[in-house]
Scaffold this active site. Structure first.
Site, PDB file in Angstrom:
ATOM      1  N   HIS A  56      43.539 -22.766  27.318  1.00  0.00           N
ATOM      2  CA  HIS A  56      43.666 -23.531  26.173  1.00  0.00           C
ATOM      3  C   HIS A  56      42.336 -23.774  26.020  1.00  0.00           C
ATOM      4  CE1 HIS A  56      47.639 -23.857  27.726  1.00  0.00           C
ATOM      5  NE2 HIS A  56      47.861 -24.085  26.350  1.00  0.00           N
ATOM      6  N   ASP A  59      41.542 -26.750  28.001  1.00  0.00           N
ATOM      7  CA  ASP A  59      41.647 -26.670  29.457  1.00  0.00           C
ATOM      8  C   ASP A  59      39.972 -26.217  30.103  1.00  0.00           C
ATOM      9  OD1 ASP A  59      44.433 -26.412  29.255  1.00  0.00           O
ATOM     10  OD2 ASP A  59      44.293 -24.129  29.519  1.00  0.00           O
ATOM     11  N   MET A  90      43.111 -13.422  27.811  1.00  0.00           N
ATOM     12  CA  MET A  90      43.722 -14.132  26.751  1.00  0.00           C
ATOM     13  C   MET A  90      43.183 -15.402  26.471  1.00  0.00           C
ATOM     14  SD  MET A  90      46.364 -16.465  26.452  1.00  0.00           S
ATOM     15  CE  MET A  90      47.948 -16.570  27.130  1.00  0.00           C
ATOM     16  N   GLU A 183      54.330 -16.933  20.886  1.00  0.00           N
ATOM     17  CA  GLU A 183      55.016 -17.269  22.044  1.00  0.00           C
ATOM     18  C   GLU A 183      56.303 -18.173  21.414  1.00  0.00           C
ATOM     19  OE1 GLU A 183      52.985 -18.690  25.064  1.00  0.00           O
ATOM     20  OE2 GLU A 183      54.837 -19.459  26.063  1.00  0.00           O
ATOM     21  N   LYS A 185      59.811 -20.366  21.538  1.00  0.00           N
ATOM     22  CA  LYS A 185      60.498 -21.339  22.557  1.00  0.00           C
ATOM     23  C   LYS A 185      61.466 -22.283  21.951  1.00  0.00           C
ATOM     24  CE  LYS A 185      59.238 -24.695  26.450  1.00  0.00           C
ATOM     25  NZ  LYS A 185      58.295 -25.600  27.035  1.00  0.00           N
ATOM     26  N   GLU A 219      58.169 -15.347  26.853  1.00  0.00           N
ATOM     27  CA  GLU A 219      58.189 -15.996  28.142  1.00  0.00           C
ATOM     28  C   GLU A 219      59.659 -15.981  28.963  1.00  0.00           C
ATOM     29  OE1 GLU A 219      55.832 -19.765  29.055  1.00  0.00           O
ATOM     30  OE2 GLU A 219      57.450 -20.448  30.060  1.00  0.00           O
ATOM     31  N   HIS A 222      61.481 -19.263  28.467  1.00  0.00           N
ATOM     32  CA  HIS A 222      61.916 -19.756  27.092  1.00  0.00           C
ATOM     33  C   HIS A 222      63.292 -18.871  26.637  1.00  0.00           C
ATOM     34  CE1 HIS A 222      57.431 -20.868  26.261  1.00  0.00           C
ATOM     35  NE2 HIS A 222      58.035 -21.660  27.282  1.00  0.00           N
ATOM     36  N   ASP A 247      54.503 -13.949  29.323  1.00  0.00           N
ATOM     37  CA  ASP A 247      54.371 -14.949  30.324  1.00  0.00           C
ATOM     38  C   ASP A 247      55.623 -14.896  31.261  1.00  0.00           C
ATOM     39  OD1 ASP A 247      52.461 -15.980  29.152  1.00  0.00           O
ATOM     40  OD2 ASP A 247      53.110 -18.006  28.189  1.00  0.00           O
ATOM     41  N   ASP A 257      62.407 -27.529  31.120  1.00  0.00           N
ATOM     42  CA  ASP A 257      61.320 -26.383  31.307  1.00  0.00           C
ATOM     43  C   ASP A 257      60.766 -26.373  32.740  1.00  0.00           C
ATOM     44  OD1 ASP A 257      59.708 -24.495  30.655  1.00  0.00           O
ATOM     45  OD2 ASP A 257      58.451 -25.975  29.501  1.00  0.00           O
ATOM     46  N   ASP A 259      59.299 -23.758  34.776  1.00  0.00           N
ATOM     47  CA  ASP A 259      58.173 -22.966  34.914  1.00  0.00           C
ATOM     48  C   ASP A 259      57.893 -22.639  36.534  1.00  0.00           C
ATOM     49  OD1 ASP A 259      57.107 -22.797  32.491  1.00  0.00           O
ATOM     50  OD2 ASP A 259      56.001 -24.521  32.582  1.00  0.00           O
ATOM     51  N   ASP A 289      52.722 -17.849  33.610  1.00  0.00           N
ATOM     52  CA  ASP A 289      52.748 -19.171  33.007  1.00  0.00           C
ATOM     53  C   ASP A 289      53.627 -19.908  33.900  1.00  0.00           C
ATOM     54  OD1 ASP A 289      52.204 -21.347  31.701  1.00  0.00           O
ATOM     55  OD2 ASP A 289      53.287 -20.612  29.643  1.00  0.00           O
TER      56      ASP A 289
HETATM   57  C1  GCO Z   1      54.958 -24.159  27.633  1.00  0.00           C
HETATM   58  C2  GCO Z   1      54.287 -22.868  27.282  1.00  0.00           C
HETATM   59  C3  GCO Z   1      52.888 -23.086  27.235  1.00  0.00           C
HETATM   60  C4  GCO Z   1      52.200 -21.660  26.439  1.00  0.00           C
HETATM   61  C5  GCO Z   1      50.660 -22.010  26.460  1.00  0.00           C
HETATM   62  C6  GCO Z   1      49.869 -20.815  26.222  1.00  0.00           C
HETATM   63  O1  GCO Z   1      56.303 -24.069  27.621  1.00  0.00           O
HETATM   64  O2  GCO Z   1      54.426 -25.246  28.089  1.00  0.00           O
HETATM   65  O3  GCO Z   1      54.867 -21.909  27.775  1.00  0.00           O
HETATM   66  O4  GCO Z   1      52.516 -22.959  28.646  1.00  0.00           O
HETATM   67  O5  GCO Z   1      52.467 -20.698  27.364  1.00  0.00           O
HETATM   68  O6  GCO Z   1      50.349 -23.143  25.841  1.00  0.00           O
HETATM   69  O7  GCO Z   1      50.062 -20.579  24.890  1.00  0.00           O
HETATM   70 MN    MN Z   2      54.053 -19.739  28.145  1.00  0.00          MN
HETATM   71 MN    MN Z   3      56.725 -22.481  29.015  1.00  0.00          MN
END
Ligand code: GCO
Ligand code: MN
Ligand code: MN
Length: 391
Positions: A56, A59, A90, A183, A185, A219, A222, A247, A257, A259, A289
Site C-alpha cells: 500500500h 506501507d 502489484m 477485492e 470482502k 481472497e 473473504h 490473495d 478475519d 488471515d 495476504d
Molecule cells: C484485508 C484485506 C487487505 C487487502 C489489502 C490489499 O482483509 O485487510 O485483505 O489486506 O488485501 O489492503 O488490497
Molecule cells: Mn486481501
Molecule cells: Mn483480507
C-alpha cells in the site's frame, strides 16, 4: 535444508509488505512485534525464494511524508527490490487507516472525502507504476456502513462507479500499463462492506466504462467469511477472464478475519484451489495476504512465510499426482465416458428451431438416468488419502 518444496522465483510467490510486516496489533491488544523496515522485509523475502513484494502507498511512504522524503524512500526501496532479485507486481492504496476515511473513501457520503480519496489513489498509482506494478488492487475496507439510515446503497454503488471510471481514464491518459483488480470482502472493518463477494464485483465491473481494464483480486478468507466456496468464486472469475490477481490465506467460517497461513485450516479446499489454478494455467503471482499468529516473534514470521509457500508447492505436487494416479484417473475416465455418451440434441449445439423441436421429441430413459450413482464418495476418499500421504 533446501528440498523440492523450497520456493523458486519461477513459482511466482509474492507477499505484501503489510503481511510479513504485520506487528500483531488487534482490537484487544498492542503490537507484539517491532515495526519491520520495508528494506529488511524485501531482503528476507528475496532470501526465502519469493518472486515479488507488494505494498500500500503508506506501507512504504508515510501519510505525511514530504515530496523529498517520498523520493528518497522510493529510491532506496527500488534499489533493495532490485538487489533482492524481486519485482513489484502489484500495488494498492491505503484508504482505510486514516480517520478521514471513517465513513468510506470512494463511497464516503462527503464529496470532499471522495475527492481526496481519488487524489490519494492517483498519487499511489503513480508510485506503484514507478516501482513496476502492472496490477492495481482496490480493496474497499471502509466502503460500507454500520447503519443504512443515511447513505443509500444505491448512491454508494454510483459513487464507486464514478471513482473507478475516473481512475480508468487516468491510467489511460497517463499511458500506464496497468490493470485494476477489485477485492471483495463481506465485512470487517465495516459492519457491512459494499461489493461483498466475487459475484457482486463481477456484476459491478460489467457496468463500468472500461470493463476490460478491471478484474478481480479474490481472497480465500473473504469468500470463506461469507460462508461461500472460494474454489467456486475463483472458477467463476477464471471463466469470466477476470482473475487478475489472487490473495491466498486461510480462514475458519464464522470467525473474525483470521488471515492464517495458507492451507493451515482447510487443506482439502486449499488443494482443490491449487489444482484449479494450476490446471487452468493461471500465470499470475500467487500472493499471500496472510499474517503470522500473534504469538510469534520475527523468526515465527519467516516460518509462517516459508510455510505458506511450502504448502502451495506440496499441494501443487499433489495436484500432479491426482492427474497421474491410475485409480483416480480410472474413476474420472469412467465417469467421463458415461457423461459424454449422450448424442441427442442439446444446448451445447446452440439453439435453432430444429434443435428445439428435436429436443422436445427426444426420449430419455428417466429410470436408468435417475438410478446412476456418481462415485464421488470413492473419489473424494482417494483425494483425502492422497492428501494424508498414504497414496
Ligand atoms: C484485508 C484485506 C487487505 C487487502 C489489502 C490489499 O482483509 O485487510 O485483505 O489486506 O488485501 O489492503 O488490497
Ligand atoms: Mn486481501
Ligand atoms: Mn483480507
Amino acid at each position: 535444508m533446501p528440498d523440492q518444496y523450497t520456493p523458486q522465483k519461477s513459482d511466482k510467490f509474492t507477499f505484501g509488505l503489510w503481511t510479513v510486516g504485520n506487528a500483531g496489533r488487534d482490537p484487544f491488544g498492542d503490537p507484539v512485534r517491532p515495526v519491520m523496515d520495508p528494506l529488511h522485509a524485501v531482503r528476507k523475502l528475496g532470501e526465502l525464494g519469493a518472486y515479488g513484494v507488494n505494498f500500500h502507498d503508506n506501507d512504504l511512504v508515510p501519510f505525511d511524508a514530504t515530496p523529498q522524503e517520498r523520493d528518497r524512500i522510493v529510491r532506496e526501496f527500488k534499489q533493495a527490490v532490485a538487489d533482492a532479485g524481486l519485482v513489484v507486481p502489484m500495488a494498492t492504496t491505503n484508504l482505510f487507516t486514516h480517520p478521514i476515511f471513517r465513513d468510506g473513501a470512494f463511497t464516503a457520503s462527503d464529496a470532499s472525502v471522495r475527492a481526496f480519496a481519488l487524489q490519494k489513489t492517483m498519487r499511489a498509482i503513480d508510485l506503484g507504476v514507478e516501482c513496476g506494478a502492472t496490477t492495481y488492487v482496490f480493496w474497499g475496507g471502509r466502503e460500507g456502513t454500520e447503519t443504512d439510515a443515511y447513505r443509500s446503497p444505491v448512491d454508494a454503488v454510483k459513487y464507486f462507479r464514478e471513482a473507478m471510471n475516473f481512475l480508468c481514464e487516468y491510467v489511460r491518459n497517463q499511458g500506464y500499463d496497468l490493470r485494476f483488480a477489485i477485492e471483495p470482502k463481506p465485512n470487517e472493518p465495516r459492519g457491512d462492506i459494499y461489493l461483498p463477494t466475487v459475484g457482486h464485483a463481477l456484476a459491478f465491473i460489467a457496468t463500468l466504462d472500461h470493463p476490460e481494464m478491471v478484474g478481480l483480486n479474490p481472497e480465500f478468507a473473504h469468500e470463506t467469511m461469507a460462508g461461500l466456496n472460494f474454489v467456486h468464486a475463483v472458477g467463476q472469475a477464471i471463466e469470466a477472464g477476470k482473475l487478475f490477481h489472487i490473495d491466498l490465506n486461510d480462514q475458519v467460517p464464522g470467525r473474525y478475519d483470521q488471515d492464517f497461513r495458507f492451507g493451515s485450516e482447510n487443506p482439502k479446499r486449499a488443494f482443490l484451489l491449487v489444482k484449479l489454478l494450476e490446471d487452468s494455467g493461471f500465470d499470475g503471482p500467487r500472493h499471500y495476504d496472510a499474517k503470522a499468529y500473534r504469538t510469534e516473534d520475527e523468526e515465527g514470521v519467516w516460518a509462517f512465510a516459508r510455510g505458506c509457500m511450502r504448502s502451495y508447492l506440496i499441494f501443487r505436487e499433489k495436484a500432479q499426482q491426482f492427474n497421474q494416479d491410475p485409480e483416480i484417473q480410472g474413476i474420472i475416465s469412467e465417469l467421463r465416458a458415461q457423461d459424454t455418451s449422450y448424442e441427442g440434441p442439446s444446448a451445447s449445439e446452440g439453439y435453432s428451431s430444429e434443435s428445439a423441436q428435436a429436443l422436445r421429441d427426444q426420449q430419455f430413459d428417466i429410470g436408468a438416468l435417475s438410478a446412476r450413482g456418481r462415485r464421488y464418495e470413492e473419489l473424494d476418499q482417494l483425494v483425502m488419502e492422497l492428501l494424508l500421504g498414504v497414496r
